[in-house]
Scaffold this motif. Structure first.
Motif, PDB file in Angstrom:
ATOM      1  N   VAL A  85      14.789  26.331  65.808  1.00  0.00           N
ATOM      2  CA  VAL A  85      14.863  26.940  64.487  1.00  0.00           C
ATOM      3  C   VAL A  85      15.806  28.142  64.575  1.00  0.00           C
ATOM      4  O   VAL A  85      16.062  28.673  65.665  1.00  0.00           O
ATOM      5  CB  VAL A  85      13.475  27.380  63.995  1.00  0.00           C
ATOM      6  CG1 VAL A  85      12.549  26.183  63.880  1.00  0.00           C
ATOM      7  CG2 VAL A  85      12.882  28.444  64.927  1.00  0.00           C
ATOM      8  N   PRO A  86      16.353  28.621  63.463  1.00  0.00           N
ATOM      9  CA  PRO A  86      17.189  29.832  63.500  1.00  0.00           C
ATOM     10  C   PRO A  86      16.390  31.044  63.968  1.00  0.00           C
ATOM     11  O   PRO A  86      15.174  31.116  63.802  1.00  0.00           O
ATOM     12  CB  PRO A  86      17.649  29.980  62.047  1.00  0.00           C
ATOM     13  CG  PRO A  86      17.527  28.613  61.454  1.00  0.00           C
ATOM     14  CD  PRO A  86      16.334  27.998  62.121  1.00  0.00           C
TER      15      PRO A  86
ATOM     16  N   ALA B  74      15.190  32.611  69.336  1.00  0.00           N
ATOM     17  CA  ALA B  74      14.534  31.337  69.018  1.00  0.00           C
ATOM     18  C   ALA B  74      14.995  30.310  70.030  1.00  0.00           C
ATOM     19  O   ALA B  74      16.167  30.315  70.440  1.00  0.00           O
ATOM     20  CB  ALA B  74      14.882  30.893  67.598  1.00  0.00           C
ATOM     21  N   GLN B  75      14.069  29.426  70.439  1.00  0.00           N
ATOM     22  CA  GLN B  75      14.380  28.462  71.482  1.00  0.00           C
ATOM     23  C   GLN B  75      13.782  27.100  71.151  1.00  0.00           C
ATOM     24  O   GLN B  75      12.756  27.008  70.467  1.00  0.00           O
ATOM     25  CB  GLN B  75      13.823  28.944  72.830  1.00  0.00           C
ATOM     26  CG  GLN B  75      14.330  30.301  73.255  1.00  0.00           C
ATOM     27  CD  GLN B  75      13.835  30.714  74.628  1.00  0.00           C
ATOM     28  OE1 GLN B  75      13.215  29.931  75.340  1.00  0.00           O
ATOM     29  NE2 GLN B  75      14.124  31.953  75.018  1.00  0.00           N
ATOM     30  N   SER B  76      14.445  26.066  71.666  1.00  0.00           N
ATOM     31  CA  SER B  76      13.930  24.712  71.497  1.00  0.00           C
ATOM     32  C   SER B  76      12.702  24.481  72.377  1.00  0.00           C
ATOM     33  O   SER B  76      12.514  25.159  73.397  1.00  0.00           O
ATOM     34  CB  SER B  76      15.018  23.698  71.855  1.00  0.00           C
ATOM     35  OG  SER B  76      15.390  23.848  73.218  1.00  0.00           O
TER      36      SER B  76
ATOM     37  N   PHE C  78      17.200  23.771  75.730  1.00  0.00           N
ATOM     38  CA  PHE C  78      18.319  22.951  75.293  1.00  0.00           C
ATOM     39  C   PHE C  78      19.182  23.718  74.293  1.00  0.00           C
ATOM     40  O   PHE C  78      20.398  23.605  74.301  1.00  0.00           O
ATOM     41  CB  PHE C  78      17.815  21.666  74.626  1.00  0.00           C
ATOM     42  CG  PHE C  78      17.467  20.562  75.583  1.00  0.00           C
ATOM     43  CD1 PHE C  78      16.997  20.819  76.856  1.00  0.00           C
ATOM     44  CD2 PHE C  78      17.617  19.232  75.199  1.00  0.00           C
ATOM     45  CE1 PHE C  78      16.673  19.796  77.734  1.00  0.00           C
ATOM     46  CE2 PHE C  78      17.305  18.200  76.067  1.00  0.00           C
ATOM     47  CZ  PHE C  78      16.830  18.478  77.332  1.00  0.00           C
ATOM     48  N   GLU C  79      18.527  24.493  73.423  1.00  0.00           N
ATOM     49  CA  GLU C  79      19.246  25.253  72.395  1.00  0.00           C
ATOM     50  C   GLU C  79      18.505  26.559  72.169  1.00  0.00           C
ATOM     51  O   GLU C  79      17.276  26.585  72.132  1.00  0.00           O
ATOM     52  CB  GLU C  79      19.310  24.441  71.100  1.00  0.00           C
ATOM     53  CG  GLU C  79      20.121  25.080  69.976  1.00  0.00           C
ATOM     54  CD  GLU C  79      20.218  24.181  68.755  1.00  0.00           C
ATOM     55  OE1 GLU C  79      21.335  23.783  68.398  1.00  0.00           O
ATOM     56  OE2 GLU C  79      19.173  23.867  68.143  1.00  0.00           O
TER      57      GLU C  79
ATOM     58  N   THR D  35      20.573  34.096  63.648  1.00  0.00           N
ATOM     59  CA  THR D  35      20.448  32.931  62.768  1.00  0.00           C
ATOM     60  C   THR D  35      20.521  31.641  63.594  1.00  0.00           C
ATOM     61  O   THR D  35      19.802  31.472  64.558  1.00  0.00           O
ATOM     62  CB  THR D  35      21.482  32.979  61.624  1.00  0.00           C
ATOM     63  OG1 THR D  35      22.805  32.855  62.142  1.00  0.00           O
ATOM     64  CG2 THR D  35      21.345  34.269  60.829  1.00  0.00           C
ATOM     65  N   ASP D  36      21.432  30.738  63.219  1.00  0.00           N
ATOM     66  CA  ASP D  36      21.615  29.510  64.006  1.00  0.00           C
ATOM     67  C   ASP D  36      23.042  29.451  64.550  1.00  0.00           C
ATOM     68  O   ASP D  36      23.669  28.398  64.584  1.00  0.00           O
ATOM     69  CB  ASP D  36      21.317  28.269  63.154  1.00  0.00           C
ATOM     70  CG  ASP D  36      22.223  28.163  61.922  1.00  0.00           C
ATOM     71  OD1 ASP D  36      22.962  29.135  61.635  1.00  0.00           O
ATOM     72  OD2 ASP D  36      22.199  27.118  61.256  1.00  0.00           O
TER      73      ASP D  36
END
Length: 525
Positions: free
Chosen positions: A103-104, A111-113, A135-136, A141-142
């Motif tokens: 999420v942003p 924020a993390q996956s 992973f992300e 934000t994003d």
């Protein structure tokens, strides 16, 4: 010499991997290799295979069983090789696509996956440690990941996990975890009697991450007593243990950069400005620009003419943006800029070609949101771009918006530097001057200056001998490094610099577990 194997169907990943290897070992020491070349006279003792088909598997098995060498595999393990190495097939985890995305980030938080890569302690065999990375992840934000690495996808692209495989426990270096449970293998290292095999479960491997350090150590030092090794040129100049460059991107104002520039002068740290030349319609910015251009330890860069997203959307628009910005900066300061900073860090391929054609020597960009090809673990020549033009990823954005709301507000930025120092990566970070419209999350100038001072203090406390460089000096060093050719000359590796450079720093080379200066004497093979 490193031979790089990839079929035409995997050429997109293959070209990116080849360029990444060349940024580490020089263009002369990593070359494409045909499958038939595995058994030809003079076959390299170090092979990199990128998403190779099953039809090539028997040849690779024969090579690792009959050669004293190293095999590095990115992406697909052909069936015969996977069987030979004791791998087992698994199923793709349910919900992987959703778990791979974050999420942003909210202001003051990251924020993390849910999906992440976790390294085992066995990564120490390649100079790593029990790293953990999602992973992300986002810090703003994003868009931005201030730790600098790219995203591992689950979308069947070259940036995604490639194979639902598991490996023998003794070989495992890293696992894919979802919500803390291990699901698949991500990286593995096998020790054969006469060879070693290193595998990453991604077509491009870790070419966009600090994890590239494992690749360099595998090539340059792993089992140096019995297996061939390849010299790796360091991003850190000889005699230093860290290299740092920073800048302000002047999106909406230039004059307001003065206070932070004065703080950097007090700290004895070089300073750089990237100029968005729409600001030059207001001549109140001329004084600081001319003063800045005349000062030591400073660098001016282009930040486009209009700060258009994606450089205007075409080669022609990007060419105009770069050309006009270069012209206006020289007109005001008398100084010709040589490097550009991408607006929003968006660096599409057509824009890089346009900048090259406009006469720039390189570009700074890199962001997890877009253009993954430009998130590169090592700065230097880019896939598909001519020699003499370089790129450098600098994704760490020191903004008030990214300061953590609890605990150590600077924890992420400190971790970003620590990762760079640990993996011998040239560390670049950025901020923006204030403007009447936007203060980038900072409450006031004093708070912003204090944060910069604290980060620099952390750098100086962690590194024994850091070198701070302005952006021109940092990119000149990378450009000169990219021009070095490592050649095999009988029983020695020799270093040839074919073009003149203003760089005065000494290059370092890592080989068989030692870091030594590059000299005319070369290295014994």
């Amino acid at each position: 010499m490193i031979g790089v194997l990839f079929p035409e169907t995997s050429s997109a990943a293959g070209r990116l991997v080849l360029a990444a290897l060349q940024r580490s070992v020089s263009a002369a020491q990593a070359r494409p290799l045909a499958c038939a070349g595995l058994f030809a006279a003079g076959t390299p003792a170090l092979i990199v295979a990128v998403d190779v088909p099953d039809a090539w598997g028997d040849a690779l098995v024969e090579w690792i069983d009959g050669s004293a060498g190293k095999l590095l595999v990115f992406g697909r393990l052909p069936e015969a090789l996977a069987s030979r190495l004791g791998c087992t097939h698994a199923a793709w985890p349910q919900g992987l696509a959703e778990a791979a995305r974050s999420v942003p980030a909210l202001a003051g938080h990251d924020a993390q996956s849910a999906a992440r890569v976790r390294y085992d302690d066995t990564a120490t065999m390649l100079g790593g440690r029990a790293w953990e990375r999602p992973f992300e992840r986002f810090d703003f934000t994003d868009e931005w990941n201030n730790l600098g690495y790219g995203a591992i996808r689950a979308d069947h692209s070259i940036w995604a996990l490639r194979h639902p495989l598991d490996v023998p426990p003794a070989a495992r270096l890293a696992s894919v975890e979802i919500d803390g449970a291990a699901r698949l293998a991500y990286a593995a290292l096998w020790q054969q009697a006469q060879s070693s095999v290193l595998w990453f479960n991604r077509s491009v491997g870790p070419c966009d991450s600090f994890e590239w350090r494992l690749v360099e150590n595998f090539l340059s030092a792993h089992r140096a007593d019995v297996l061939p090794c390849q010299p790796v040129l360091s991003e850190i100049p000889w005699g230093y243990d860290a290299a740092i460059t920073s800048r302000l991107d002047c999106d909406e104002d230039i004059e307001s950069a003065r206070a932070l520039w004065q703080a950097y002068q007090r700290l004895g740290v070089p300073f750089s400005l990237a100029i968005h030349t729409s600001n030059l319609r207001d001549d109140t910015h001329y004084a600081i620009l001319r003063e800045f251009a005349a000062s030591a330890g400073t660098a001016l860069m282009s930040h486009t003419a209009t700060h258009a997203p994606n450089w205007g959307g075409s080669y022609e628009a990007a060419l105009a943006e770069g050309t006009e910005s270069m012209r206006l900066i020289e007109e005001v300061t008398g100084q010709r800029v040589r490097y550009a900073v991408s607006p929003f860090h968006q660096s599409p391929d057509y824009a890089l070609h346009a900048l090259c054609d406009a006469g720039y020597a390189g570009c700074v960009g890199g962001i997890i949101r877009n253009d993954p090809e430009f998130l590169i673990a090592r700065g230097g020549t880019l896939a598909g771009l001519p020699d003499g033009f370089i790129g450098h990823s600098q994704q760490t954005m020191l903004h008030g918006d990214c300061m953590l709301a609890s605990g150590d507000a600077l924890a992420v930025f400190k971790e970003a530097f620590d990762l760079a120092r640990e993996t011998r990566t040239l560390f670049g970070y950025l901020d923006h001057p204030f403007s009447p419209r936007y203060e980038y999350g900072w409450t006031d100038e004093a708070v912003r200056i204090a944060a910069h001072e604290q980060l620099i203090a952390h750098i100086r406390s962690r590194a024994v001998k850091p070198i701070f460089l302005d952006e021109n000096a940092a990119l000149d060093f990378l450009g000169a490094k990219a021009s070095i050719q490592v050649v095999e000359d009988g029983d020695a590796f020799r270093f040839i610099a074919p073009r003149a450079s203003s760089n005065a720093l000494v290059f370092a080379v890592e080989y068989r577990g030692e870091c030594v200066p590059v000299t005319n004497k070369g290295l014994p093979r």
